[in-house]
Design a protein around this motif. Sequence first.
Motif, short mmCIF file in Angstrom:
data_model
loop_
_atom_site.label_atom_id
_atom_site.label_comp_id
_atom_site.label_asym_id
_atom_site.label_seq_id
_atom_site.Cartn_x
_atom_site.Cartn_y
_atom_site.Cartn_z
N HIS A 19 15.64 21.62 -10.40
CA HIS A 19 16.98 21.33 -9.90
C HIS A 19 18.02 21.51 -10.99
N HIS A 30 16.08 22.55 -14.55
CA HIS A 30 15.00 21.79 -15.20
C HIS A 30 14.11 21.10 -14.17
N ASP A 87 12.34 17.23 -14.12
CA ASP A 87 12.59 16.00 -14.87
C ASP A 87 11.43 15.67 -15.82
N TRP A 141 13.43 14.35 -4.61
CA TRP A 141 12.75 15.63 -4.83
C TRP A 141 11.36 15.43 -5.41
N ARG A 194 19.35 6.56 -10.42
CA ARG A 194 18.12 7.28 -10.09
C ARG A 194 16.91 6.39 -10.35
FE LIG Z 1 17.07 16.11 -13.40
#
Ligand SMILES: [Fe+2]
Length: 293
Positions: free
Chosen positions: A269, A120, A122, A262, A284
């Motif tokens: 990813h 996917h 994000d 990223w 995150r």
């Molecule tokens: Fe993700």
Amino acid sequence: MSSLSSKQGPRYRHVAGETEPYETIGVEKLTPIIGAEISGVDLAGSLSNRTMDEIHRALAENLVIFFRDQHITPAQHLAFGRKFGDLHIHPAAPHEGDDAALMKIYADKDSPRANGEGWHTDVSCDEEPPMGSILYIKQCPPRGGDTLFANMYAAYESLSDRMKAYLDGLTALHDGEQTYRGLYANYGVADRPQYPRAEHPVVRTHPVTGKKALYVNRGFTRFLIGVPRDESDAMLAYLYQHAENPLFQCRFRWTENAIAFWDNRCAQHRAMWDYWPHTRSGTRVTVKGERPV
Ligand SMILES: [Fe+2]
Ligand SMILES: O=C(O)CCC(=O)C(=O)O
């Protein structure tokens, strides 16, 4: 001899180009195509403008960069993210502590699922999907729990000219509904009345590098707009299969207190949940992006 033979050379020829040396950071590539480990940076300390420029450059050149042995507080994690832009608040996922911008990443032996198990990008269902995500893993399983990243410039460039012409100008619908409804129920997160959905170009141009990247993903893309549904299903199935070619990938082996950052505009990813019954956890911070064009 089949037409898949390697007589015509590799499927994808990566041209790295000449690059100036870095002055304040070390940059060790994981593969020629994607990923680099950065050394000589302490994210708990202050970062000079020069170092910030070089981190930006390393991200643009490698699509995902990794920092090991970082000891940062949640406030420092958030502050590092803010150096790249305003922070993105996830439409569904639970957060750690009081700040909604600090997303919790967690799986243990009792988890029904782990974050990001399929390929996917994000939150591509947002009108303005994140520019990037900064994942800090504090607790690792003894082995496993790697994260794979894939270069969507390479995926685009290696398509045939005929396929590129077909995709030119095409848009796709990205929808969070199927992905997010009920997903975080085990964390006590109530569903929202609705989740974001957005129409995005199938090929987007990166606002910093100016390069074209394939921009459809299994996690959120539902259908191509303006073509029959069976054609859309078949075309997306091909594009996913193509994008997931290991030629375009790197695989990061985590160590405790490592960070992956990223660029969500040109990389996909996927996290491996292969470490049951062990625990893997972290946080995150996600940086807001722009409308894809
Ligand atoms: Fe993700
Ligand atoms: O846990 C990971 O390695 C990645 C999970 C994920 O997809 C994300 O944080 O966006």
